[in-house]
Every structure is written in structure tokens, then in C-alpha cells.
Design a protein around this motif. Sequence first.
Motif, mmCIF file in Angstrom:
data_model
loop_
_atom_site.group_PDB
_atom_site.id
_atom_site.type_symbol
_atom_site.label_atom_id
_atom_site.label_comp_id
_atom_site.label_asym_id
_atom_site.label_seq_id
_atom_site.Cartn_x
_atom_site.Cartn_y
_atom_site.Cartn_z
ATOM 1 N N ASN A 1 0.799 -1.154 -0.108
ATOM 2 C CA ASN A 1 0.250 -0.070 0.130
ATOM 3 C C ASN A 1 0.729 1.099 0.084
ATOM 4 O OD1 ASN A 1 0.779 0.187 2.393
ATOM 5 N ND2 ASN A 1 -1.069 0.555 3.406
ATOM 6 N N ILE B 1 0.265 4.644 -9.878
ATOM 7 C CA ILE B 1 -0.961 5.178 -9.408
ATOM 8 C C ILE B 1 -0.614 6.362 -8.401
ATOM 9 C CG2 ILE B 1 -3.218 4.863 -8.466
ATOM 10 C CD1 ILE B 1 -3.013 2.077 -9.464
ATOM 11 N N ASN B 2 -1.194 7.159 -7.991
ATOM 12 C CA ASN B 2 -1.062 7.903 -6.905
ATOM 13 C C ASN B 2 -1.212 7.221 -5.667
ATOM 14 O OD1 ASN B 2 -1.588 9.967 -4.636
ATOM 15 N ND2 ASN B 2 -1.504 11.175 -6.578
ATOM 16 N N ILE C 1 -2.252 7.935 -2.849
ATOM 17 C CA ILE C 1 -3.407 7.957 -2.032
ATOM 18 C C ILE C 1 -4.591 7.221 -2.705
ATOM 19 C CG2 ILE C 1 -5.116 9.852 -1.903
ATOM 20 C CD1 ILE C 1 -2.870 11.745 -1.433
ATOM 21 N N LEU C 2 -4.436 7.106 -3.800
ATOM 22 C CA LEU C 2 -5.442 5.966 -4.431
ATOM 23 C C LEU C 2 -5.249 4.855 -4.151
ATOM 24 C CD1 LEU C 2 -6.074 8.131 -7.784
ATOM 25 C CD2 LEU C 2 -7.463 8.280 -5.643
ATOM 26 N N ARG D 1 -4.098 3.463 -1.479
ATOM 27 C CA ARG D 1 -4.269 3.317 0.075
ATOM 28 C C ARG D 1 -5.709 3.166 0.120
ATOM 29 N NH1 ARG D 1 0.139 7.692 1.257
ATOM 30 N NH2 ARG D 1 2.072 6.338 0.838
ATOM 31 N N ARG D 2 -6.602 3.663 -0.771
ATOM 32 C CA ARG D 2 -7.989 3.822 -0.519
ATOM 33 C C ARG D 2 -8.480 2.376 -0.876
ATOM 34 N NH1 ARG D 2 -9.605 9.534 -2.900
ATOM 35 N NH2 ARG D 2 -8.405 10.984 -1.111
ATOM 36 N N ASN E 1 -11.296 12.107 3.511
ATOM 37 C CA ASN E 1 -10.877 12.146 2.007
ATOM 38 C C ASN E 1 -11.915 13.313 1.419
ATOM 39 O OD1 ASN E 1 -8.621 10.685 1.512
ATOM 40 N ND2 ASN E 1 -9.872 9.055 2.124
#
Lengths: 277, 315, 252
Positions: C52, C77-78, C80-81, C83-84, C112
Amino acid sequence: MKASSTGYRIIKDKLFISGVVLFSFLSIVPLLLILFYIIKNGIAVINWDFLTQLPRPMGEEGGGIINAIVGTLMLIVIACLVSVPVGVTAGIYLNEYRTGKIAESVRMAVEVIMGIPSIIIGIIAYTWIVIPLGSFSALSGGVALAIMMLPVIIKSTEETLKLVPNTLREASLALGVPYSTTIIKVIIPAGLSGIITGILLGVARVAGETAPLLFTAFGNPFMNYNILEPVNSLPLLIFVYATSPYQEWHSLAWGASLVLVVFVLLMNFITKLVTRR
Amino acid sequence: MGTKNTKRYKDRHERKEMIFRGILYLSSVGILLLLIGFFVSLPLDAFESIRKFGIGFAFTRIWDPVAGNFGALVFIVGTLVTSCIALVLSIPFSISIALFLGEYFREGIVSTFLKSAVELLAGIPSIIYGFWGIFVLVPIVIDLEMKLMVINDRILPYGVGILTASVVLTVMIIPYSASIAREVITLVPTDLKEAAYSLGATRFEVIRRVVLPAARSGIIAGIVLSLGRALGETMAITMLIGNANRLPDKLLSLANIFVPINTMASVIANEFAEATDSLHRSSLIYVGLLLFLITMVINITGRYIIKKTSVSIDE
Amino acid sequence: MNETFLRTEKLSALFNGERVVKNVTITFQKNKVTAIMGPSGCGKTTLIRCINRMHELIPGAATTGKIFLYDDEIGSINPILVRRKIGMVFQKPNPFPTMSIYENVIAGYRLNGFHLSRDEMNATVEESLRKAALWDEVKDVLHRKGTFLSGGQQQRLCIARALAMKPEVILLDEPTSALDPKATSRIEELIVELKDAVSILIVTHNTAQAARVSEYTAFMYLGELVEFGSTKKMFTVPENSKTEEYLMGKFG
């Protein structure tokens, strides 16, 4: 070893602790005396008019210190508006980049600024703000006080955030929360009471300051709400009245002193309450 | 989420993060610039005086705004004398408080009371000390002067002067050295003390041979830092020092303890707002620059000793 | 019916230049529990923190190799995305101390900046807490602070918080190491129940725990993947002698 020496040693021990107790309590005698005189002389003056009216011209009875109370509050609000955003964000920076070169130098700078005599800060506010704007002003006084508050706020913000467990930051980041939101909505709320304590300590530190205001806020016998004009403050008023030759002004100064001391002690008390929570 | 959306999100998100980090960075650099500003601004504003009087400014005892002759010696002497007297006077008190709170009675109602009282002492504004000094201490000192008959060449005793200012300054700096000394004394390891007790030492001997030596550098640091405070203290001194811009004739006479003098901070407080002449103003800023440098050196020395101490305690 | 949803390709993790995870290639099955076990310092926690992209948050950390979630390469991928989509639960329970139980569960949405209607929020909270087997215990105290709960309840609250985001997979990093035996067995039961809803990777240094909860087990040693396969097989007939020694308690 002689038997008598033990007795002598014990006497010395007793004498020493008596000395410690005596000197410890002697040092708070001035505090009690100061509080005694301020309360005794101040209470006689304080009434509703004193707190809500403007000063009267010399020779007239009565009059109050409302302009100084309002001015002090104005200066504190300006100082907070300047120092809180800068101080808190700089404190966050120090906590985030603990070992960086910039962080180290900023820490050093904070210590140095903490130790700068307040009168020098007054000179700086004078040359940076009073001269360019062409007039003494509440703004310049507020900025001078802000410079004095900054180190307190930065240090307590950094110390508080250091205590926020790293697991909270991880929990937030693992939910996909961006770094900035993590700081603003998770880390800062977790350390909020410490940050507020720092701000209150800063206010308590500057509320009674006179020296940096002498040639910035300057003082003003009238009510003023314009931040670009000179403004009175409780410490300035006490200074002017106390060093004047007039009896009536002296008693007004005692009253103002009581108001100021109560305010400063109240700040310290609230700080303690917030810390304990 | 499609790649296009992702990319748009990424751009917007990254801009936000960059702005956030930028703000943190700017605030911190702002603090550095603020301090640098002091270093640039003070010499610049004092430049006229620095050019005219040079380094000799610090050793000249004349301060004559009318004739345009300026030297800071009187104020430097006044500052050092009052601060040093206050420092010496404060030591027995602050060490007693530190031992009381850090060694003898760490807990209990009496300690809590003493601790809060000392904190209050630190919290009372300087102006209040000065005001109180004028109306309570000055009459006492005048009495004292009359009794001792050290009226010198003056007709009447003033009550304001070196002694009055130093006494008030003493009370004002006690809390600072006491709190630092208390912290180091609390940190002295228990096993060291117990080792001494087990050899049959009395408490006084443990304090003298173990506690105070172990805490020595911290106590010194506290005293040094309180000196930094004393040097820059302005309002109380301004109200009690007498504001005489001249040195007493015979410097080393005990009678001089009552003499009015002036300090660096006080002369600025008194004259700055009225100084319309640019040389006068720049000379006052020159005094400020000297005060700034002296207090900075003192403070950095104190911090350095503390840092060294805390490292040695950690080890 | 096995479906690979997550795999690593020659994944290495570095910490200040030192390789703590070495060339790990591994595939994870959807809706299964995979245990990653090994002695402390073997790189098992670092491995899941790479998945992650939490590993890169530590100063001096770096990774090489690739990780794919279905067909997307995670590195592109960013974070943040990422980890979601990939939830995580940590060693020590870490509910947000300033938030209530309710707010903790939907913290992923709130923080978020996703706006849910009140009904949606209520539904998400209830569903997540039910899945985490915590609903019956806390349904009457939803607006108290999460930190008032016991350690085991706090950990299940953290699981609910991760589940609320409807992730593809949940990474559990030694989730019971700070808990007492009773709370531990509750969490283990929960893990077994949860696998129908979500894929699970659990890091543990407790071999018995791996045997109890997982279908697949990976054994790591000194940063390398020593053995990977079905749990049943590994615990009965391990292929590698190191695995055997570890399972017999000879080291670690």
C-alpha cells in the motif's frame, strides 16, 4: 571517628534544611507584598465607571481606563493574528522535518529570538513599521508583541506534535488521506490542547509588556479602533500614570495594575486548566 | 477510476500538497529571515553613529544629546552592575527553591504552593514590579539612606538608584534560575544519592557532595540564562534606576550603591520616542545593537551548557 | 475457484541502501487469507507496507520491482488512491482519539472529503461494524470516543474503519500482538469470517496463528521468500529445511 562529630554533622544538616526553607519562603514574600498592595490600592478604585469610561482631563474627578482595556485587547488580537498562523505552521515544519538543516537553524533562531530583550523588538517594529507608515500605530505594537509570542508558540507546537503517536499518522495515511489533510484533520486535533496552551502562554507573556510598545503603540488618551493609529494599553497607561506627579493618576494606576495582574494570572490559570485536561 | 480522471485528480491533489508544504516551508524560512532582519536592520540603523564614534562608543562616558556627543560606557556599566548584583543576590534564593522543590519536598501541598507562587512571580509584568518599587520600595530605601547618612554631595536622598533597581531585578530573575536548577536537580540519579546515604552521609552531605556537583553545570546554565534576562530587563529598571546619564566619580565606593545611574535598555526606553535628531536616534540604536549582541552571546552560552548537560545525563 | 488479484514481481525494498526485502515474487488469491510469517526482522512487515506504498513514507526508504493490483501497476497510481483500495490495520490499535466510534468508522470518507448522505453514513457505519463483529457491543455508544473501548474492541474498530472504504484487500500487520489471548481469538474468528467479503493478508510471527486462520502461507527469512504455498501443505510437509526448522521452533 569521634562521637561528637556525628552530632555536629546532624546539626549542620538541620541548619542547612532550615536555611533552604527560609530562603525559599523569603523569595515569595515580595509576591505577597505586591499582591497585597495592588489589591489594597486597586480595589478602592475599581468600579463600573473605572472599567467603562474614558480618562478625564487632569483635575477632574473619576474617569476610567476603557481605552487602555480596549487597546490591550486590540494589540493581543493583532499579535495573535500575526503570530498564530506563522508560529503553528513553523512548529509543524519543525516536527515534520526534524533533522533537516533548515529545521536545525530555525530551532536555533527560535532560541535566539526568545532571548532578545523586548526593548530591541520595539526598535525593530519601529524601524520596520512605524517609519514606513509614518505614524505610531496599534499595528506596529501588535507586530512587536507577535515577534515575542512566536518562539513560545513554535516551541510548544513542536513539543506537542512530537508527542502525537506516529501510529495515528499511519492510520490516516493508510486510509488514503492526503498528507496535508492528515496533518490538519488528524495530527493537529490530537495535539490541539498543547497548541492552545502555547498560544495562551504567549498571550500571558506579552499582555503585560510595556517596553516594545513605548515607541510602537505609543499610547493614546482617547478611544481608538483604527489599527493604523496610536492606541493605549494597560501597561503603557500604568507607566505614564505611575511616573506622573499626580495623586489621582497614581490611584488610577493601582486600579489598572489590579486589572492587568488579574488578566495575566487568569491567562496562566486557564493555561493550567487546558494542560491538565 | 479511469486514467484520465486519475490524472486530473493527481494534478489537483499534487498542487494542493505542494501549496501546503510550501506554507510550512515559508513560515520556517520566515523565522530565519526575521532573525537575519535583526542582524541587518540594527547595524544599518545605527550606521550613522557607528561611523562617527566607531568601537570607542562602548568606552566613552559622555552622553550629551545637545552637543551631539555619544558614548555608551555609562549604560554598559549600569547594566552590568545592576545585573551582577541581582545575580549574586538571587543565587541563594534560587538554589534554595530548587533544592526545596527538586530534592527535599518533591510533592505535597506546601511544594505545590511554593511552585505556583514562584510561577506567579515570573508571571507578574515588569511594569508592576516597577510601579510597586516606586511606591513601596523607594520610601524604604530613602529611610535607609537617611539612617546610613550616605547622602554624599547630594542634598536629598533619591531612593532610586543601583540598590533599588538591583533588589527588584533580583526578585524578577529568581524564578528563571530556580526552575532550571530544579529540573537538573530532579534529574540527579537516585542510585548515586543512595550510594552516598548507604555510606552514612547526612542529607546535607549528600546534597553538597553528590547532588550539587552532579547538577552544577545545569545550575550554572540557569544562572547564565537569568543573566540574559536581567541584562534586557527594561521597565522595572527604568522606573527605579534614576536615569542619570553619568558615572559616579569614585566607582569603587560602597556609597555608590545608592547612586542613580542608567542601563542600556532604560536609556532606549526613556529617550527613543523623543529622539528627533538622527544621530541621537542612531546612537540609541547602537546601544540597542550592543545590548542585542551581549544578550545573544549570554543566551547561546547558557543554551550550550544546558545542551551539554542534558546529553551527559542521557548517557 | 482461485483468482489472482494481487502479485509482486521481483519486489525489493531498501532502507538506506540496505535491502530488507529481496526479489520477492508472489501471487495472492482473491477472497483468501494469506499469512506471511517469519522471525522478526525478516522483512514481512516491510513487504506488506510496500503493497500500500506506506514503506516509501519512511525517510531513506526505496523500492524496486513491481506490484500489480489486477492489471494496474501500483507504482504508477497515486499512493493516495492505492491506499484507498488497500486497507491496513496496524500492530497497535490506533483509533483517532479526537473522533467518536461513529466518526472513526467513516473517517476514511470524512478525511478524504467524500460527502455521504446521513443515511449512507449510517448504513456504512452499521455494515462495517457488523462485519467487524463490533456492532452489538457499541451500537448504543456510537458517539463516545473510540479510545474508551478495550484493546480488542479498538482493534476491531480499526478493522471496521478499513472495511468501510470497501477495499480490495486488507493488510493486517501483526494485528493481535498487542492483545490478550481472548481478544486475539475474537480477531482470529473475525478474520476467518471476513474472507468472503474481502481478501486478507496477515503478517504474523506466530506460526500457530498462521495455521489457524490462513489458507496460504508465505515464509520469509532474511528478506527472502523461502517458501509459499497452501497452509495445510506447508505445515505438514514443508519443502524447505529452513521452513521446517522455523515451524519446529528452532529459531525466531
